[in-house]
Design a protein around this motif. Sequence first.
Motif, PDB file in Angstrom:
ATOM      1  N   TYR A 186     -30.426   2.231  43.824  1.00 53.65           N
ATOM      2  CA  TYR A 186     -30.473   3.583  43.070  1.00 53.65           C
ATOM      3  C   TYR A 186     -31.627   4.268  42.765  1.00 53.65           C
ATOM      4  CZ  TYR A 186     -26.207   1.192  41.221  1.00 53.65           C
ATOM      5  OH  TYR A 186     -24.895   0.749  41.226  1.00 53.65           O
ATOM      6  N   GLY A 187     -32.904   3.831  43.588  1.00 55.12           N
ATOM      7  CA  GLY A 187     -34.025   4.537  43.505  1.00 55.12           C
ATOM      8  C   GLY A 187     -34.923   3.924  42.329  1.00 55.12           C
ATOM      9  N   ALA A 188     -36.120   4.575  42.015  1.00 51.39           N
ATOM     10  CA  ALA A 188     -36.895   4.008  41.056  1.00 51.39           C
ATOM     11  C   ALA A 188     -36.717   4.879  39.886  1.00 51.39           C
ATOM     12  CB  ALA A 188     -38.333   4.463  41.530  1.00 51.39           C
ATOM     13  N   VAL A 189     -37.079   4.100  38.789  1.00 54.96           N
ATOM     14  CA  VAL A 189     -36.958   4.676  37.370  1.00 54.96           C
ATOM     15  C   VAL A 189     -38.449   4.767  37.141  1.00 54.96           C
ATOM     16  CG1 VAL A 189     -36.503   4.152  34.904  1.00 54.96           C
ATOM     17  CG2 VAL A 189     -35.036   3.160  36.808  1.00 54.96           C
ATOM     18  N   THR A 190     -38.556   6.255  36.915  1.00 58.93           N
ATOM     19  CA  THR A 190     -40.191   6.565  36.466  1.00 58.93           C
ATOM     20  C   THR A 190     -40.397   6.332  35.062  1.00 58.93           C
ATOM     21  OG1 THR A 190     -39.615   8.637  36.218  1.00 58.93           O
ATOM     22  CG2 THR A 190     -40.461   8.121  38.510  1.00 58.93           C
ATOM     23  N   ASN A 191     -41.666   6.349  34.802  1.00 64.19           N
ATOM     24  CA  ASN A 191     -42.116   6.400  33.418  1.00 64.19           C
ATOM     25  C   ASN A 191     -42.224   7.548  32.814  1.00 64.19           C
ATOM     26  OD1 ASN A 191     -43.686   5.692  30.971  1.00 64.19           O
ATOM     27  ND2 ASN A 191     -44.486   3.850  31.956  1.00 64.19           N
ATOM     28  N   PRO A 192     -41.248   7.569  31.499  1.00 66.20           N
ATOM     29  CA  PRO A 192     -41.307   8.809  30.625  1.00 66.20           C
ATOM     30  C   PRO A 192     -42.624   9.583  30.226  1.00 66.20           C
ATOM     31  CG  PRO A 192     -39.530   7.396  29.703  1.00 66.20           C
ATOM     32  CD  PRO A 192     -40.323   6.597  31.049  1.00 66.20           C
ATOM     33  N   TRP A 193     -43.595   8.535  30.124  1.00 69.11           N
ATOM     34  CA  TRP A 193     -45.064   8.900  30.113  1.00 69.11           C
ATOM     35  C   TRP A 193     -45.548   9.584  31.074  1.00 69.11           C
ATOM     36  CZ3 TRP A 193     -47.305   8.827  25.307  1.00 69.11           C
ATOM     37  CH2 TRP A 193     -46.628   8.411  24.300  1.00 69.11           C
ATOM     38  N   ASP A 194     -45.275   9.501  32.251  1.00 70.43           N
ATOM     39  CA  ASP A 194     -45.855   9.872  33.706  1.00 70.43           C
ATOM     40  C   ASP A 194     -44.857   9.545  34.918  1.00 70.43           C
ATOM     41  OD1 ASP A 194     -47.538  10.441  35.831  1.00 70.43           O
ATOM     42  OD2 ASP A 194     -49.328   9.539  35.087  1.00 70.43           O
ATOM     43  N   VAL A 195     -44.306  10.545  35.391  1.00 71.57           N
ATOM     44  CA  VAL A 195     -43.358  10.087  36.293  1.00 71.57           C
ATOM     45  C   VAL A 195     -44.028   9.691  37.705  1.00 71.57           C
ATOM     46  CG1 VAL A 195     -41.930  11.869  35.499  1.00 71.57           C
ATOM     47  CG2 VAL A 195     -43.600  12.755  37.269  1.00 71.57           C
ATOM     48  N   LYS A 196     -45.294   9.776  37.753  1.00 74.61           N
ATOM     49  CA  LYS A 196     -45.853   9.013  39.055  1.00 74.61           C
ATOM     50  C   LYS A 196     -46.282   7.585  38.761  1.00 74.61           C
ATOM     51  CE  LYS A 196     -48.461  13.198  40.358  1.00 74.61           C
ATOM     52  NZ  LYS A 196     -49.754  13.788  40.556  1.00 74.61           N
ATOM     53  N   ARG A 197     -45.547   7.192  37.573  1.00 75.98           N
ATOM     54  CA  ARG A 197     -46.077   5.693  36.937  1.00 75.98           C
ATOM     55  C   ARG A 197     -44.829   4.967  37.091  1.00 75.98           C
ATOM     56  NH1 ARG A 197     -51.666   4.681  35.609  1.00 75.98           N
ATOM     57  NH2 ARG A 197     -52.731   6.826  35.785  1.00 75.98           N
ATOM     58  N   TRP A 198     -44.674   3.602  36.894  1.00 74.77           N
ATOM     59  CA  TRP A 198     -43.549   2.856  36.930  1.00 74.77           C
ATOM     60  C   TRP A 198     -43.271   2.402  35.462  1.00 74.77           C
ATOM     61  CZ3 TRP A 198     -42.594  -2.855  38.257  1.00 74.77           C
ATOM     62  CH2 TRP A 198     -41.280  -2.984  38.479  1.00 74.77           C
ATOM     63  N   THR A 199     -42.021   2.350  35.098  1.00 74.33           N
ATOM     64  CA  THR A 199     -41.680   1.801  33.684  1.00 74.33           C
ATOM     65  C   THR A 199     -42.132   0.267  33.507  1.00 74.33           C
ATOM     66  OG1 THR A 199     -39.473   1.098  34.448  1.00 74.33           O
ATOM     67  CG2 THR A 199     -39.689   3.411  33.465  1.00 74.33           C
ATOM     68  N   GLY A 200     -42.392  -0.249  34.747  1.00 77.28           N
ATOM     69  CA  GLY A 200     -42.327  -1.951  34.512  1.00 77.28           C
ATOM     70  C   GLY A 200     -40.882  -2.393  34.852  1.00 77.28           C
ATOM     71  N   GLY A 201     -40.913  -3.703  35.052  1.00 78.77           N
ATOM     72  CA  GLY A 201     -39.660  -4.274  35.308  1.00 78.77           C
ATOM     73  C   GLY A 201     -39.570  -5.727  34.867  1.00 78.77           C
ATOM     74  N   SER A 202     -38.276  -6.109  34.841  1.00 75.82           N
ATOM     75  CA  SER A 202     -37.206  -5.590  35.511  1.00 75.82           C
ATOM     76  C   SER A 202     -36.063  -4.711  34.499  1.00 75.82           C
ATOM     77  CB  SER A 202     -36.307  -6.867  36.269  1.00 75.82           C
ATOM     78  OG  SER A 202     -35.890  -7.620  35.355  1.00 75.82           O
ATOM     79  N   SER A 203     -36.281  -4.836  33.390  1.00 79.85           N
ATOM     80  CA  SER A 203     -35.393  -4.063  32.704  1.00 79.85           C
ATOM     81  C   SER A 203     -35.920  -2.626  32.774  1.00 79.85           C
ATOM     82  CB  SER A 203     -35.753  -4.671  31.173  1.00 79.85           C
ATOM     83  OG  SER A 203     -35.042  -6.035  31.221  1.00 79.85           O
ATOM     84  N   THR A 204     -35.814  -2.030  33.782  1.00 77.13           N
ATOM     85  CA  THR A 204     -36.640  -0.614  33.915  1.00 77.13           C
ATOM     86  C   THR A 204     -35.949   0.333  33.121  1.00 77.13           C
ATOM     87  OG1 THR A 204     -35.194  -0.481  35.841  1.00 77.13           O
ATOM     88  CG2 THR A 204     -37.380  -1.300  36.234  1.00 77.13           C
ATOM     89  N   GLY A 205     -34.575   0.453  33.151  1.00 73.93           N
ATOM     90  CA  GLY A 205     -33.760   1.213  32.628  1.00 73.93           C
ATOM     91  C   GLY A 205     -33.797   1.247  30.957  1.00 73.93           C
ATOM     92  N   SER A 206     -33.675   0.098  30.332  1.00 76.67           N
ATOM     93  CA  SER A 206     -33.743  -0.171  29.009  1.00 76.67           C
ATOM     94  C   SER A 206     -35.092   0.399  28.434  1.00 76.67           C
ATOM     95  CB  SER A 206     -33.304  -1.655  28.826  1.00 76.67           C
ATOM     96  OG  SER A 206     -32.238  -1.951  29.066  1.00 76.67           O
ATOM     97  N   GLY A 207     -36.194   0.065  29.094  1.00 74.85           N
ATOM     98  CA  GLY A 207     -37.320   0.433  28.612  1.00 74.85           C
ATOM     99  C   GLY A 207     -37.626   1.978  28.800  1.00 74.85           C
TER     100      GLY A 207
END
Length: 513
Positions: A186-207
């Motif tokens: 499905y690809g990466a889930v980018t962080n809503p605060w900065d799309v160049k950053r990760w949300t952290g995982g593994s509950s990426t979509g929930s965060g």
Amino acid sequence: MNVLQPLPHTDVLEPTSFIDPGQADARLSARPSTPVEGEQRVAMPIAAGTLDDISAADVGNLLSAYAEGTLDTVAVLDALTSSIATTRAGGEAVLRFVPGAAEAAKESAARWASGTHRPLEGIPFGVKDIIDVAGTEVTSGSHFTGHRIAPADAHVVARLRAAGAIPFAMTATSEFACGGPHNPRYGAVTNPWDVKRWTGGSSTGSGAALAARLMPLALGTDTGGSIRVPSCWCGTTGLKPTREKVSREGVAALSWTLDHIGPMARSAQDIACVLPFMTATPDRQLAKDCAALFGDFDISGLRIGVPTGWFTDNADQAVLTNWKSALEMLENLGCLLVDLPPIDVRPYHEAGWVVLQSELAALHADRADRADLMDPGMLGRLRKGMAFGAKDYARALQERVTAQETFLSAMENVDLMITPGIGGEAGSLETLTVDVNGTSMSFQDLISRNTMIFDFTGFPALMLPTGLGRAALPTGMQIVGRPHAEALCLRVGAAFQAVTAHHCLVPPGAASD
């Protein structure tokens, strides 16, 4: 002695009745009280809601607005699904919608109209894509699972449904809750605060979905930090309960001795509102304790353990500054800060990873020859697990009891301990590193450093935001209790959030990008 034995539950009834909302304490006018199982529930009034308020509304706001008739469940679900369908964050964080959610919203609206509403009636929630929802495709973020349709609800989903909540969206996860940021399916889930950053995982979509204001509540799982890492990096609030407090039935296993299921929301109060309706068995005392924190923010006299060493050594100065400011705030609220004795966490942390990777190998070793289909991060952990022997695994399991005894001893004279959250702000998706005082540290070295130990011991741990760091991204702190002390963790979190606004910060362009 097993310190994680479940507490006894006797003669417990589900909540069935409500009383009028006029009894609210003025300090809590924006929140509903948590219903106590077997007892009545006080609904707290809020200001009249409009459709424009839906993205900002949390669990408490929605329940109060439903009770007042200023919002209805169908309009809320329609607004949230529309935002998910039309935003970048929605396209990444949500994989698919749950069949039947619209019909459930109509049923909830009818229940509110007829006065037969249940405690969480009409609250939409997201479900991590390793947790079964009946009749819904659940893939664990992997090519290996194809288009598997869940035959029944996971226990935790069934519990929330019975309380009136509506599972409506499946949220992204790293592969089998173990892979890296760049999911192969499905690809990466980018962080809503900065799309160049990760949300952290593994509950990426929930965060990400919570941070982007696409839903008020989501389910996550936590084996090495997978609820708490995205909660920290996305500026939301997440609880890893005591191990087995919430049933793992119907949840894909990563490490059967470390896996936890828990709620992710925007505040400690929202988690207190839903947690009693998620537990493996109804827990009257937990329900009463969660309800009590809505009427009383007094935490004066609590002794808070403050650790050093392992939890602070590899942490950015901005993270530590915000953590210390949070501790000072709690001290101002009447808590007593107590320095904890040094704890050598490293051997327990390493033992936790031996257990996780060994059990991962037991579940997935037969897939190791299909590396072309697998996330590189998961493949690396799988191969490490396959290299461990039976003695390695057994010794690591033996370390668990020692770790539990060590932390219980260190916390003997305190009520809770509070650590910094993740040691740096959200990491780079391009380099897979986190900046700590100008030094780039790999995700593997940093992300689980302050979280894995509490999966290993099974102690409850609440992550909540403490402000923004030097890159204007969220930082967090972790409130840790003894086994079954979830309500106390939430009480301190709620008191802190009552006098701060860090949990109210919204990423730029949230729900409109």
